[in-house]
Design a protein around this motif. Sequence first.
Motif, PDB file in Angstrom:
ATOM      1  N   ARG A 151       0.781  -0.985  -0.459  1.00 49.74           N
ATOM      2  CA  ARG A 151       0.413  -0.211  -0.090  1.00 49.74           C
ATOM      3  C   ARG A 151       1.529   1.212   0.450  1.00 49.74           C
ATOM      4  NH1 ARG A 151      -4.558   1.669   4.694  1.00 49.74           N
ATOM      5  NH2 ARG A 151      -2.789   2.224   5.830  1.00 49.74           N
ATOM      6  N   GLY A 152       1.817   1.249   1.084  1.00 45.77           N
ATOM      7  CA  GLY A 152       2.559   2.564   0.965  1.00 45.77           C
ATOM      8  C   GLY A 152       3.518   3.293  -0.712  1.00 45.77           C
ATOM      9  N   VAL A 153       3.485   1.872  -1.546  1.00 47.19           N
ATOM     10  CA  VAL A 153       4.642   2.139  -2.165  1.00 47.19           C
ATOM     11  C   VAL A 153       2.998   2.514  -3.550  1.00 47.19           C
ATOM     12  CG1 VAL A 153       5.226   0.534  -4.792  1.00 47.19           C
ATOM     13  CG2 VAL A 153       5.510  -0.489  -2.732  1.00 47.19           C
ATOM     14  N   VAL A 154       2.218   1.662  -3.797  1.00 46.49           N
ATOM     15  CA  VAL A 154       0.929   2.921  -4.563  1.00 46.49           C
ATOM     16  C   VAL A 154       0.610   4.758  -3.890  1.00 46.49           C
ATOM     17  CG1 VAL A 154      -1.667   2.424  -4.741  1.00 46.49           C
ATOM     18  CG2 VAL A 154       0.191   0.449  -4.453  1.00 46.49           C
ATOM     19  N   ARG A 155       0.635   4.357  -2.538  1.00 41.91           N
ATOM     20  CA  ARG A 155       0.476   5.398  -2.026  1.00 41.91           C
ATOM     21  C   ARG A 155       1.665   6.809  -2.184  1.00 41.91           C
ATOM     22  NH1 ARG A 155      -1.477   6.133   3.731  1.00 41.91           N
ATOM     23  NH2 ARG A 155       0.888   5.834   3.896  1.00 41.91           N
ATOM     24  N   ALA A 156       2.834   5.755  -2.630  1.00 40.99           N
ATOM     25  CA  ALA A 156       4.044   7.016  -3.002  1.00 40.99           C
ATOM     26  C   ALA A 156       3.463   7.088  -4.384  1.00 40.99           C
ATOM     27  CB  ALA A 156       5.604   6.795  -1.777  1.00 40.99           C
ATOM     28  N   ALA A 157       3.377   6.536  -5.219  1.00 38.10           N
ATOM     29  CA  ALA A 157       3.752   5.989  -6.700  1.00 38.10           C
ATOM     30  C   ALA A 157       2.173   7.823  -6.828  1.00 38.10           C
ATOM     31  CB  ALA A 157       3.653   4.714  -7.501  1.00 38.10           C
ATOM     32  N   MET A 158       1.783   7.258  -6.263  1.00 35.31           N
ATOM     33  CA  MET A 158       0.520   8.758  -6.611  1.00 35.31           C
ATOM     34  C   MET A 158       0.590   9.899  -6.717  1.00 35.31           C
ATOM     35  SD  MET A 158      -2.529   6.869  -6.814  1.00 35.31           S
ATOM     36  CE  MET A 158      -3.934   8.192  -6.433  1.00 35.31           C
ATOM     37  N   LEU A 159       1.900   9.830  -5.572  1.00 37.85           N
ATOM     38  CA  LEU A 159       2.843  11.483  -5.318  1.00 37.85           C
ATOM     39  C   LEU A 159       3.693  11.230  -6.288  1.00 37.85           C
ATOM     40  CD1 LEU A 159       3.135  11.748  -1.638  1.00 37.85           C
ATOM     41  CD2 LEU A 159       1.618  12.735  -2.281  1.00 37.85           C
ATOM     42  N   ILE A 160       3.973  11.337  -7.515  1.00 39.07           N
ATOM     43  CA  ILE A 160       4.171  11.389  -8.077  1.00 39.07           C
ATOM     44  C   ILE A 160       4.320  12.529  -8.645  1.00 39.07           C
ATOM     45  CG2 ILE A 160       5.749  10.411 -10.106  1.00 39.07           C
ATOM     46  CD1 ILE A 160       6.546   7.603  -8.745  1.00 39.07           C
ATOM     47  N   PRO A 161       3.039  12.293 -10.425  1.00 38.56           N
ATOM     48  CA  PRO A 161       2.246  12.911 -10.345  1.00 38.56           C
ATOM     49  C   PRO A 161       1.768  13.985  -9.878  1.00 38.56           C
ATOM     50  CG  PRO A 161       0.750  11.114 -10.653  1.00 38.56           C
ATOM     51  CD  PRO A 161       1.888  10.982  -9.772  1.00 38.56           C
ATOM     52  N   TRP A 162       1.586  14.565  -8.417  1.00 41.31           N
ATOM     53  CA  TRP A 162       1.094  15.518  -8.106  1.00 41.31           C
ATOM     54  C   TRP A 162       2.482  16.447  -7.878  1.00 41.31           C
ATOM     55  CZ3 TRP A 162       3.279  16.856  -2.964  1.00 41.31           C
ATOM     56  CH2 TRP A 162       2.806  18.165  -2.568  1.00 41.31           C
TER      57      TRP A 162
ATOM     58  N   PHE C 279       7.789  11.999   3.214  1.00 45.35           N
ATOM     59  CA  PHE C 279       7.189  12.618   3.906  1.00 45.35           C
ATOM     60  C   PHE C 279       5.468  12.187   3.784  1.00 45.35           C
ATOM     61  CE2 PHE C 279      11.294  15.107   4.372  1.00 45.35           C
ATOM     62  CZ  PHE C 279      11.442  14.893   5.706  1.00 45.35           C
ATOM     63  N   GLN C 280       5.545  10.895   3.182  1.00 43.31           N
ATOM     64  CA  GLN C 280       4.549  11.174   2.323  1.00 43.31           C
ATOM     65  C   GLN C 280       3.057  11.063   3.121  1.00 43.31           C
ATOM     66  OE1 GLN C 280       2.716   7.524   0.783  1.00 43.31           O
ATOM     67  NE2 GLN C 280       4.392   5.943   1.514  1.00 43.31           N
ATOM     68  N   LYS C 281       2.871  10.753   4.302  1.00 41.74           N
ATOM     69  CA  LYS C 281       2.678  10.966   5.725  1.00 41.74           C
ATOM     70  C   LYS C 281       1.745  12.300   5.747  1.00 41.74           C
ATOM     71  CE  LYS C 281       0.987   6.125   7.435  1.00 41.74           C
ATOM     72  NZ  LYS C 281       2.602   5.689   8.012  1.00 41.74           N
ATOM     73  N   ARG C 282       3.130  12.956   5.989  1.00 42.06           N
ATOM     74  CA  ARG C 282       3.045  14.018   5.825  1.00 42.06           C
ATOM     75  C   ARG C 282       2.049  15.105   5.914  1.00 42.06           C
ATOM     76  NH1 ARG C 282       7.155  15.946   9.864  1.00 42.06           N
ATOM     77  NH2 ARG C 282       5.977  14.733  12.372  1.00 42.06           N
ATOM     78  N   ILE C 283       2.579  14.953   4.379  1.00 42.82           N
ATOM     79  CA  ILE C 283       1.674  15.560   3.106  1.00 42.82           C
ATOM     80  C   ILE C 283       0.592  15.416   2.803  1.00 42.82           C
ATOM     81  CG2 ILE C 283       2.341  16.261   0.022  1.00 42.82           C
ATOM     82  CD1 ILE C 283       5.321  15.826   1.158  1.00 42.82           C
ATOM     83  N   ILE C 284       0.365  14.071   2.355  1.00 41.69           N
ATOM     84  CA  ILE C 284      -0.801  14.003   2.691  1.00 41.69           C
ATOM     85  C   ILE C 284      -2.323  14.425   3.498  1.00 41.69           C
ATOM     86  CG2 ILE C 284      -2.946  12.154   2.207  1.00 41.69           C
ATOM     87  CD1 ILE C 284      -0.501  10.351   1.323  1.00 41.69           C
TER      88      ILE C 284
END
Lengths: 346, 465, 294
Positions: A151-162, C279-284
Amino acid sequence: MRRVAPGRLSSIGAPDDGEDAFESQSAVGRWKGTDVATVTRATFFTRLRTRGLSREQLGYLLVTPALVLVAATILVPMVQTILLSMQTVRLNLPNLPRGFNNFANFQQLLADPVFWSGLSVSALLVLANVVVCISVGMVVALILNESFFGRGVVRAAMLIPWAMPGVVIATLWRFMFNDQYGVVNDIILRLGLVSSYQNILGGPWALPGVMVAMIWRSTPFTTFLILAGLQTIPPELYEAAKIDGASGWKRFWHVTLPMVRSSLMIAVIFRSLDAFREFDILYNLTVGGPGVTTQNLALYTYKTYFAFLNFGYGATLALAMMLISAVVVFFYVRLIGLQLSSRGEG
Amino acid sequence: MTSISGRRFRRRAILGGGLMAAAGALLAACAPAPAASPTTAPKADTGAASAPAAKPAASKEVVTLGFASQYTGGTQLEDDKKLVGKFVAENPNIKVQFVERPAGGAQQNHDWQVTVYSAKDSSLDIASVDTGAQWPAEFAPAGWLEPIDDILPKNKQEKLMPQMIYQATHAGKIYALPWMNDVGVFYVRKDLLEQAGKKTPVTWQEMVETSKAMAKPPDMWGYIPCYRKDEQLTCNLQEYWWSNNADMTDKDGKVTINSPEVVDAIQFAIDLVKTHKITPEGVNNLLLDEGRQIFTEGKAVFHRNWGYAWQRAQSGESKIVGKVEMAKIPKWGPNGTHVTNLGGWSYVVHSASKKKDESKKLISWLGELPQQMEKYLFSGNPPAHMDAYTPESLAKYPPEIRAFAGPYFEVSKTAKSRPRHPQYREMSEIIQNEAQAAILGQKTAKAACDAMAQQLAPFLKDWKP
Amino acid sequence: MATVDSTLAPAATTRAFSIRHLIWRVGFYAVALFILLMFVFPYYWQLITALKPQQELYAMPATWFPSRLYFDSFVRVFTERPFLTFMRNSLFVASITTALALAVGSLAAYALARLPIKGRIFILAGILSATMFPGTSIIGPLFMVISSMGLVNTFPGLIWPYTSFTLPFTVWVLTNFYSQIPLELEEAAEVDGCSPLQAFYKVIFPLAAPGLATTAILVFISAWNEFLFALTFTRTNDVKTVPLGIAGFTGIRDEIPWGEVSAAAVIVTIPLIALAIIFQKRIIQGLTAGAVKG
């Protein structure tokens, strides 16, 4: 914070003016180097307290710099825009007589086919973005709300375009959409959707192409907004629904959806405003072409200002954009304002 | 009471002032120091960049000129830098810093330049401007250009292409120094025509017939124009309707852009792609030089471009070396006219420049015959100096260029200029928008022309050709 | 609750159920994988475009894996373009913007969250609306002001609008963070003799540090990525920021050097992606907190 700023100053190499300004204006004095961090701060705050500034006065004092900056950079230009919109101002014809021009710009606006096509492009972009981002975002958010391996990987991947700059997103998609060596053509050809390579950004598919790039960038943020809403749903609600024998679909319809309604509303408003003001991707992907098929109001306004130097009419277009945004903002502020005031009281 | 409120006031002022001062100090510290950049400028430039603002420029003091070349990158820009470098070597008190322009076509260049000018940004001293697209007609009345009569007196003007001098002159003063004499050229694959037993087409209609007989898309196209939404599209369309003896307005300034002749011309542009299929749909989005690449890759029989494409066709990257011929832009049927579009670029000095004398010195030097000839050889852009086409000058060129330059010069003398209007940029965009809509099939040619007429009318109200 | 089993499939032990369960699971992972692909593929394409040899970029059909890794595009970005200068400019502008926005914004946010200000709702609503308006709608007059002040093509000419435009967001998010800190802590501090400012400095500030860090990242990224103002207010390479620099990459005659553009894009997005992942959790949380919880 203060410790950071002077340090940065000296590392940049021209701190003299700045420090002089500090010394001459600050009665506290010695706001230099590390003194700031150690000595001055304490004495400053102690004095402040002993001289008895009321909490309310302190509040205004703290808010003022932010308000002044925002007003000077956003509010004043807004007023200027309104004034400009009623005049004939062309920077390349500096000798034109200034003054009220009897709403000539507004008459021009109503008769201008490029304005109307820009408005419809803006509307289509908003519509497509809202519909696709929200529905895809909902699905993705539901998935991310489960715990699963990776799940962490998918969520991190989602942040790329952003996190990518709009320019990069535009050049990236421009290459993928290329009519000769673009991978999108390769894919649609392999899938049998087309019989030969298509000139996607130069033909009737340009607008959908732009939409794809915009949606790719914006879906993650929408997803996270919805996800935040999902996470506020107490698990007991699902348990209760399950005990009542509700199917997965019914649980979604009767439990999930009503609970995330306000997040969805906010996501819709955010998406609308963002898609409405989209500039980076359009400017770098198609520059509004072919014809004016991908030229939204933002791009047309920019062109009228900086390509045609028609600041009077540009301001009229800008004002139209402002008014349209204002309507959406109004709803948003009301929505949020309700929450704010209720919290303020409570 | 009063003393307390007074103290309060002071305290407020202290904190507020402190914050503002902090902000001010930060901002002051971040003024750009181009020289400090370790990657770009050598040390010598360092002092020069900041010096002139501080002290009045003494004669021996080194000044740095901001220079915007026509070229946005690649070897041509490098060669341009080398050429200017020669001047810098001869004039130790002058340094030149090249200012980068945006890529993407003449229009984006225009838009970049007008924002520089309207900001009165004195960091740009010299620029190369598109005379053909009527930039001087916009820039000179706006007060952005410095008159250069002192470095370009009448006797020197006579050496340069007269139409370009005309475009550079406003209210009796000259504002731009022409260096590139650019006109539209119809490039023909003579080898393919010979093999097929065809003649070089004289009319557009013959061109279509020949193309249809010879084209085998996508390996071999008939005709490659440039329909990208840029000034290039307007240039191509103008040549179509000019050749059909039509124009945007008649002699009295009455709008005629929706006349049947212009509608036919637009319809012709559409038919090339949609009906005859001798032109790829991609031309709608191809950059000028991308279209040129298709031609020099040997994938087209005919190609419309400017003078520079000749040299590209003879260069190492070309697959059609020695197989190309230049021809007149075709005319419209037997009663049509051969018309080529006048392009061309000139040097101008910014009126907000703080180093006008040095700037004029540099452009004056660049405008001299040897420099113009040298630039021709490295860029392929034919010179605006007419002595560059005398037999003595021609003898100095390599044979393949010599073969082109003579006939090209003769054709260029007949070139027709675009409407000289201060808002030409905006007018051209209207034409492009409507024409592209017609090419995409969203409108008929007639509807597009009517829409052009409606939108152009306000610009043409008090205007005469 | 938050497991695949509990929500998507009924917890059951019979054989039929476990097969259904398996199908659920496979389908679920398939969808998750598909999403991952959709969001990662374009970035993958960028990466291999940067790594492909020059001729392979123009291969038809496009090759899905580079035949060999080729780092020339990365080298050329630094040797043939002033890319380091762009990076340095962006770093400088974004850092100063972040520092200023946080300095000014955190004070205002504290006041709005804690101190009794009349018209607090109006100020907040005004600030919120300011974040929503399109930059394009005020860029004309702003350009006139900035050019009349001689700030065109200078760092302050960028930092000023960046700070002002990120400030509303900063104030909004930080107000939210401060409001979440229990009031009792502060009251205790004031009972101990701290002034409101001292309470802010000694109690609130450390507690809000994670919030500040999050906001800093968000402000930094938005300043780093900004294009419209950079396009309008900068001219020369010594001031241009990365997005504008990349947009200006050209080849011999206006064509786009895809390899170099992609390499540059990869280079600038790596730090952002690193920030985003770390920082993904923080950012989100920061992105959504302001909007959802108000």
